[in-house]
Design a protein around this motif. Structure first.
Motif, PDB file in Angstrom:
ATOM      1  N   ALA A   3      31.738  13.654   8.308  1.00  5.85           N
ATOM      2  CA  ALA A   3      31.098  13.112   7.115  1.00  5.85           C
ATOM      3  C   ALA A   3      31.884  13.535   5.883  1.00  5.85           C
ATOM      4  CB  ALA A   3      29.652  13.594   7.008  1.00  5.85           C
ATOM      5  N   THR A   4      32.003  12.620   4.921  1.00  4.70           N
ATOM      6  CA  THR A   4      32.688  12.947   3.683  1.00  4.70           C
ATOM      7  C   THR A   4      32.164  12.069   2.570  1.00  4.70           C
ATOM      8  OG1 THR A   4      34.876  13.311   2.688  1.00  4.70           O
ATOM      9  CG2 THR A   4      34.603  11.313   3.993  1.00  4.70           C
ATOM     10  N   ASN A   5      32.454  12.471   1.344  1.00  7.35           N
ATOM     11  CA  ASN A   5      31.994  11.748   0.167  1.00  7.35           C
ATOM     12  C   ASN A   5      33.203  11.149  -0.547  1.00  7.35           C
ATOM     13  OD1 ASN A   5      31.178  11.413  -2.774  1.00  7.35           O
ATOM     14  ND2 ASN A   5      29.206  11.959  -1.872  1.00  7.35           N
ATOM     15  N   VAL A   6      33.413   9.851  -0.364  1.00 11.18           N
ATOM     16  CA  VAL A   6      34.536   9.125  -0.968  1.00 11.18           C
ATOM     17  C   VAL A   6      34.019   7.782  -1.455  1.00 11.18           C
ATOM     18  CG1 VAL A   6      36.793   8.074  -0.572  1.00 11.18           C
ATOM     19  CG2 VAL A   6      36.226  10.246   0.535  1.00 11.18           C
ATOM     20  N   PRO A   7      34.233   7.435  -2.720  1.00 16.79           N
ATOM     21  CA  PRO A   7      33.777   6.126  -3.214  1.00 16.79           C
ATOM     22  C   PRO A   7      34.417   4.983  -2.432  1.00 16.79           C
ATOM     23  CG  PRO A   7      34.413   7.571  -5.031  1.00 16.79           C
ATOM     24  CD  PRO A   7      34.852   8.246  -3.775  1.00 16.79           C
ATOM     25  N   PRO A   8      33.770   3.823  -2.387  1.00 10.08           N
ATOM     26  CA  PRO A   8      34.328   2.681  -1.666  1.00 10.08           C
ATOM     27  C   PRO A   8      35.736   2.332  -2.153  1.00 10.08           C
ATOM     28  CG  PRO A   8      32.051   2.251  -2.272  1.00 10.08           C
ATOM     29  CD  PRO A   8      32.433   3.522  -2.960  1.00 10.08           C
ATOM     30  N   LEU A   9      36.604   1.976  -1.227  1.00  7.32           N
ATOM     31  CA  LEU A   9      37.968   1.610  -1.562  1.00  7.32           C
ATOM     32  C   LEU A   9      38.037   0.141  -1.973  1.00  7.32           C
ATOM     33  CD1 LEU A   9      39.919   3.274   1.398  1.00  7.32           C
ATOM     34  CD2 LEU A   9      39.148   4.317  -0.739  1.00  7.32           C
ATOM     35  N   HIS A  10      39.060  -0.189  -2.745  1.00  8.33           N
ATOM     36  CA  HIS A  10      39.314  -1.587  -3.067  1.00  8.33           C
ATOM     37  C   HIS A  10      39.789  -2.311  -1.801  1.00  8.33           C
ATOM     38  CE1 HIS A  10      38.797  -1.012  -7.349  1.00  8.33           C
ATOM     39  NE2 HIS A  10      39.622   0.026  -7.308  1.00  8.33           N
ATOM     40  N   GLY A  11      39.404  -3.552  -1.644  1.00  9.96           N
ATOM     41  CA  GLY A  11      39.820  -4.323  -0.478  1.00  9.96           C
ATOM     42  C   GLY A  11      38.673  -4.552   0.479  1.00  9.96           C
ATOM     43  N   ASN A  12      38.975  -5.221   1.576  1.00  5.09           N
ATOM     44  CA  ASN A  12      37.971  -5.603   2.568  1.00  5.09           C
ATOM     45  C   ASN A  12      38.210  -4.886   3.893  1.00  5.09           C
ATOM     46  OD1 ASN A  12      36.820  -7.548   0.757  1.00  5.09           O
ATOM     47  ND2 ASN A  12      38.537  -8.922   1.263  1.00  5.09           N
TER      48      ASN A  12
END
Length: 268
Positions: free
Chosen positions: A195-204
């Motif tokens: 588990a980690t806390n990373v904002p959503p990345l750009h792209g699909n």
């Protein structure tokens, strides 16, 4: 049938592979018709670091693989034995693409890819390169390819700077985020939840790849789940022999989309 294909040029490249035919046709695919490999000389820095590039060009529809190729891929390996004036060399892998075929996932590249190589020279003189590379190329069939390149990288020459720098820019970006890991033994294998806390990345098509330093531990495709900024990646780990070591401090988690990638390392 084993075919040996040698081309004499500024860089000597020999490709050795077992030829195969697709089920649906009597077409003989040989490595010279589906892949070519070129060493871009790159440039030397004042501190002795030298950046070169391995350019791989693939015929339409063919692909090759990343350092972690997935269940449907073939690992790419490179050795530098016999090189002179070379202290060390390492490939700096650009962002790969995820492919799916026959119910399996593979991770790699199509069309053209430049693999940047960071080399450390022992002196200010030329580096004499002896590079042996094994890669797989696949379409309806897969061909193993052996490439041998002998070349000299001169300290004052510059070649291929733009494609090498572009590939360096396209590497997964390191992220300083905590990885919370839970390892559970299930029979002869393990389940690892990360588990980690990373904002959503750009792209699909966001997904992840989990790697361990010990390649004798098989790592499955992750079950990937995102809820807002929290991400969970769950994999199966199967040691291939009694000496295989599950060392979570060496774990590397790469998160990918169609246009971006980030990399995290080390479990807490």
């Amino acid at each position: 049938m084993i075919r040996t294909l040698c081309h004499k040029a500024a860089i000597a490249i020999c490709l050795i592979t077992g030829a195969a035919t697709p089920v649906s046709a009597q077409v003989l695919h040989t490595t010279d018709s589906v892949v070519s490999v070129t060493l871009l000389e790159g440039w030397r820095l004042e501190n002795g670091a030298h950046y070169a590039g391995i350019q791989i060009d693939l015929a339409p529809g063919w692909k090759t693989y990343w350092r972690a190729p997935g269940d449907g891929g073939i690992p790419t390996t490179v050795t530098w034995n016999g090189s002179e004036n070379l202290k060390e060399a390492s490939i700096m892998w650009p962002r790969p693409v995820v492919f799916r075929a026959f119910g399996m996932r593979s991770v790699g590249y199509a069309d053209r890819v430049v693999l940047p190589v960071h080399l450390e020279a022992e002196t200010n003189g030329p580096i004499s390169i002896k590079m042996n590379m094994r890669l797989g190329v696949c379409k309806e069939i897969c061909l193993p390819v052996d490439v041998a390149i002998n070349s000299r990288l001169h300290p004052n020459h510059v070649e291929g700077m733009v494609p090498i720098q572009t590939a360096l820019t396209d590497r997964p970006k390191p992220v300083e985020a905590r990885l919370d890991c839970s390892l559970t033994k299930v029979g002869d294998e393990y389940r690892l939840d990360i588990a980690t806390n990373v904002p959503p990345l750009h792209g699909n098509a966001e997904t992840s790849v989990v790697e361990l330093a010990d390649k004798m531990v098989w790592v499955s495709e992750p079950e990937f789940l995102r809820e807002d900024d929290w991400v969970m990646s769950s994999v199966r780990l199967i040691p291939q022999n009694a000496r295989a070591k599950i060392d979570l401090s060496t774990l590397r988690l790469t998160m990918l989309t169609t246009t971006s990638a980030v990399e995290l390392s080390g479990c807490d």
